[in-house]
Design a protein around this motif. Structure first.
Motif, PDB file in Angstrom:
ATOM      1  N   GLU A  25      12.352  14.830   6.808  1.00 28.59           N
ATOM      2  CA  GLU A  25      11.432  13.711   6.019  1.00 28.59           C
ATOM      3  C   GLU A  25      10.701  14.154   4.789  1.00 28.59           C
ATOM      4  O   GLU A  25      10.622  13.604   3.635  1.00 28.59           O
ATOM      5  CB  GLU A  25      10.435  13.186   6.945  1.00 28.59           C
ATOM      6  CG  GLU A  25      10.964  12.124   8.218  1.00 28.59           C
ATOM      7  CD  GLU A  25      11.350  10.882   7.451  1.00 28.59           C
ATOM      8  OE1 GLU A  25      12.437  10.437   8.258  1.00 28.59           O
ATOM      9  OE2 GLU A  25      10.815  10.299   6.651  1.00 28.59           O
ATOM     10  N   ALA A  26      10.173  15.293   4.692  1.00 28.14           N
ATOM     11  CA  ALA A  26       8.978  15.568   3.553  1.00 28.14           C
ATOM     12  C   ALA A  26      10.068  16.875   2.887  1.00 28.14           C
ATOM     13  O   ALA A  26      10.980  17.339   3.349  1.00 28.14           O
ATOM     14  CB  ALA A  26       7.918  16.866   4.150  1.00 28.14           C
ATOM     15  N   GLU A  27       9.595  17.110   1.610  1.00 27.39           N
ATOM     16  CA  GLU A  27      10.563  17.775   0.523  1.00 27.39           C
ATOM     17  C   GLU A  27      10.085  19.449   1.276  1.00 27.39           C
ATOM     18  O   GLU A  27       9.117  19.701   1.848  1.00 27.39           O
ATOM     19  CB  GLU A  27       9.622  17.820  -0.826  1.00 27.39           C
ATOM     20  CG  GLU A  27      10.470  18.446  -1.837  1.00 27.39           C
ATOM     21  CD  GLU A  27      10.163  18.118  -3.120  1.00 27.39           C
ATOM     22  OE1 GLU A  27      10.765  17.557  -3.938  1.00 27.39           O
ATOM     23  OE2 GLU A  27       8.861  18.683  -3.612  1.00 27.39           O
ATOM     24  N   SER A  54      10.251  10.716  16.234  1.00 32.34           N
ATOM     25  CA  SER A  54      10.267  10.502  17.540  1.00 32.34           C
ATOM     26  C   SER A  54      11.442  10.993  18.369  1.00 32.34           C
ATOM     27  O   SER A  54      11.463  11.349  19.578  1.00 32.34           O
ATOM     28  CB  SER A  54       9.769   9.136  18.109  1.00 32.34           C
ATOM     29  OG  SER A  54      11.008   8.443  17.791  1.00 32.34           O
ATOM     30  N   ASN A  55      12.530  11.137  17.580  1.00 26.50           N
ATOM     31  CA  ASN A  55      13.821  11.213  18.056  1.00 26.50           C
ATOM     32  C   ASN A  55      14.168  12.964  18.017  1.00 26.50           C
ATOM     33  O   ASN A  55      15.287  13.208  18.497  1.00 26.50           O
ATOM     34  CB  ASN A  55      15.039  10.550  17.334  1.00 26.50           C
ATOM     35  CG  ASN A  55      15.102   9.185  17.626  1.00 26.50           C
ATOM     36  OD1 ASN A  55      14.499   8.587  18.824  1.00 26.50           O
ATOM     37  ND2 ASN A  55      15.732   8.287  16.727  1.00 26.50           N
ATOM     38  N   ILE A  56      13.234  13.676  17.327  1.00 25.47           N
ATOM     39  CA  ILE A  56      13.471  15.294  17.182  1.00 25.47           C
ATOM     40  C   ILE A  56      12.284  15.915  17.867  1.00 25.47           C
ATOM     41  O   ILE A  56      12.218  17.171  17.814  1.00 25.47           O
ATOM     42  CB  ILE A  56      13.821  15.358  15.947  1.00 25.47           C
ATOM     43  CG1 ILE A  56      12.608  15.338  14.861  1.00 25.47           C
ATOM     44  CG2 ILE A  56      14.988  14.814  15.374  1.00 25.47           C
ATOM     45  CD1 ILE A  56      12.761  15.739  13.425  1.00 25.47           C
ATOM     46  N   ILE A  57      11.115  15.241  18.010  1.00 22.09           N
ATOM     47  CA  ILE A  57       9.980  15.904  18.544  1.00 22.09           C
ATOM     48  C   ILE A  57       9.827  15.585  20.100  1.00 22.09           C
ATOM     49  O   ILE A  57       9.901  14.328  20.635  1.00 22.09           O
ATOM     50  CB  ILE A  57       8.809  15.144  17.809  1.00 22.09           C
ATOM     51  CG1 ILE A  57       8.839  15.967  16.547  1.00 22.09           C
ATOM     52  CG2 ILE A  57       7.347  15.783  18.550  1.00 22.09           C
ATOM     53  CD1 ILE A  57       7.556  15.699  15.513  1.00 22.09           C
ATOM     54  N   LYS A 117      19.626   9.492   4.794  1.00 21.75           N
ATOM     55  CA  LYS A 117      19.037   8.401   5.672  1.00 21.75           C
ATOM     56  C   LYS A 117      17.608   9.003   6.130  1.00 21.75           C
ATOM     57  O   LYS A 117      17.316  10.043   6.077  1.00 21.75           O
ATOM     58  CB  LYS A 117      19.788   8.331   7.137  1.00 21.75           C
ATOM     59  CG  LYS A 117      19.962   9.714   7.742  1.00 21.75           C
ATOM     60  CD  LYS A 117      20.821   9.636   8.829  1.00 21.75           C
ATOM     61  CE  LYS A 117      20.021   9.176  10.201  1.00 21.75           C
ATOM     62  NZ  LYS A 117      20.853   9.271  11.484  1.00 21.75           N
ATOM     63  N   ARG A 118      16.704   8.123   6.710  1.00 20.66           N
ATOM     64  CA  ARG A 118      15.422   8.323   7.048  1.00 20.66           C
ATOM     65  C   ARG A 118      15.684   8.712   8.647  1.00 20.66           C
ATOM     66  O   ARG A 118      16.270   7.916   9.501  1.00 20.66           O
ATOM     67  CB  ARG A 118      14.388   7.050   7.009  1.00 20.66           C
ATOM     68  CG  ARG A 118      14.245   7.240   5.254  1.00 20.66           C
ATOM     69  CD  ARG A 118      12.735   6.489   5.451  1.00 20.66           C
ATOM     70  NE  ARG A 118      12.319   6.396   3.786  1.00 20.66           N
ATOM     71  CZ  ARG A 118      11.864   7.436   3.130  1.00 20.66           C
ATOM     72  NH1 ARG A 118      11.333   8.385   4.074  1.00 20.66           N
ATOM     73  NH2 ARG A 118      11.475   7.354   2.065  1.00 20.66           N
ATOM     74  N   ILE A 119      14.831   9.693   9.066  1.00 15.45           N
ATOM     75  CA  ILE A 119      15.156  10.106  10.559  1.00 15.45           C
ATOM     76  C   ILE A 119      13.705   9.851  11.244  1.00 15.45           C
ATOM     77  O   ILE A 119      12.599  10.191  10.698  1.00 15.45           O
ATOM     78  CB  ILE A 119      15.389  11.751  10.610  1.00 15.45           C
ATOM     79  CG1 ILE A 119      16.647  12.021  10.123  1.00 15.45           C
ATOM     80  CG2 ILE A 119      15.123  12.240  11.970  1.00 15.45           C
ATOM     81  CD1 ILE A 119      16.953  13.372  10.052  1.00 15.45           C
ATOM     82  N   ASN A 120      13.806   9.339  12.406  1.00 14.04           N
ATOM     83  CA  ASN A 120      12.732   8.986  13.033  1.00 14.04           C
ATOM     84  C   ASN A 120      12.002  10.130  13.906  1.00 14.04           C
ATOM     85  O   ASN A 120      12.853  10.476  14.863  1.00 14.04           O
ATOM     86  CB  ASN A 120      12.879   7.650  14.089  1.00 14.04           C
ATOM     87  CG  ASN A 120      11.888   7.319  15.056  1.00 14.04           C
ATOM     88  OD1 ASN A 120      10.808   7.962  14.946  1.00 14.04           O
ATOM     89  ND2 ASN A 120      11.946   6.021  15.655  1.00 14.04           N
TER      90      ASN A 120
END
Length: 324
Positions: A221-223, A251-254, A246-249
């Motif tokens: 998400e962040a640079e 909650s799907n990786i944490i 794409k933007r990644i949620n």
């Protein structure tokens, strides 16, 4: 002979001094080790010192194998984000195209370490040198469990616990793979550490991508701040959205629960969790650039995503988890 004059003289050590110092302090009393680690903490650690320490620790390992064109992808930890073991997952994905010597350990404060995931999938850690070479030749992959092949870190564990501070050993792990890979992707918990790693890689004539962001890996998400090392150091910022599109949620990786976290990785390899798959591919991509497989991170990311979507990545995961 152990020489700690740098403590009393309040000076930095040369690379060769640091290598000799680390070699000789291994079997010193804990009081001497405590003074050594505390002095470094107060003074700060230079790239010369970090390079010398890492050379000493690699030489003290029980493995003496020289294999060309190995790659490791590893993070420092310490970002407290509870993301999935992305460097471990990325290393398995990368073994479809390059030789991977993944160096790691069990979690220090929990069960989220890279070795915890490898144990979860049934990996056999203790290997002879013949087994290591066989795995690299047949599967393009070997996982090197740090305490099995290098007892040095354990000799400092009591002192480190008593001191209760971040010592040089918190950042030495990524540099001490006994197979001494020539290509590394290292995730650092802050930009200062990333810059130090880059200087060490340059000193040791290695190719590397060193990344830091809001986590000790490429953030989805962040640079991210990136140091690219290849006979020189070039720094640039990486926008993940320009790579993944794409933007990644998050909650799907944490996930704090280890088993649930490990199952997220497996779902990613099955292409059932597309956000996690994208996160893994994003962090795997720089290694393909280092090895000349791809010309840039974007095209490398596309290759990694294709390997997941085609099902070949999951088959590789299953093959690596097989102990035969």
């Amino acid at each position: 002979m152990l020489n700690l004059d740098f403590i009393y003289e309040n000076r930095n050590m040369s690379e060769s001094e640091a290598e000799l110092c680390m070699t000789n302090i291994i079997d010193a009393p804990d009081t001497v080790k405590a003074a050594f680690l505390t002095a470094l903490y107060v003074k700060g650690i230079t790239p010369d010192e970090l390079s010398g320490f890492s050379r000493a620790l690699r030489k003290l390992s029980s493995i003496s194998i020289n294999i060309d064109k190995l790659t490791d992808i590893v993070g420092t930890g310490g970002d407290h984000k509870n993301t999935i073991n992305v460097s471990t997952a990325a290393s398995i994905l990368l073994s479809l195209r390059i030789k991977i010597a993944k160096h790691g350990n069990f979690g220090i404060t929990g069960s989220h370490g890279s070795a915890d995931f490898m144990k979860f999938i049934g990996y056999k850690f203790e290997m002879t040198e013949y087994d290591i070479i066989k795995n690299l030749n047949e599967k393009n992959y070997v996982y090197i469990l740090a305490p099995v092949y290098n007892k040095t870190f354990a000799k400092f564990s009591n002192v480190r616990k008593k001191l209760g501070i971040k010592t040089v050993f918190n950042i030495l792990g990524p540099l001490t793979n006994p197979l001494n890979p020539e290509n590394l992707v290292i995730g650092a918990y802050d930009d200062e550490t990333a810059e130090t790693y880059a200087s060490v890689m340059l000193k040791q004539n290695k190719r590397a991508f060193i990344v830091s962001s809001t986590m000790d890996e490429i953030s989805p998400e962040a640079e991210s701040h990136v140091y690219y090392v290849n006979n020189a150091i070039r720094k640039f910022d990486l926008d993940p959205l320009s790579i993944t599109g794409k933007r990644i949620n998050e909650s799907n990786i944490i996930e704090k629960d280890p088993v649930k976290s490990f199952n997220i990785i497996i779902d990613a390899f099955k292409n059932k969790n597309k956000d996690a798959a994208s996160f893994i591919a994003l962090n795997a991509a720089p290694a393909l650039v280092l090895n000349g497989i791809s010309r840039d991170i974007t095209s490398a990311y596309d290759l990694c995503i294709n390997d997941i979507e085609s099902g070949t990545a999951y088959e590789r995961l299953r093959r690596i988890s097989n102990e035969d």
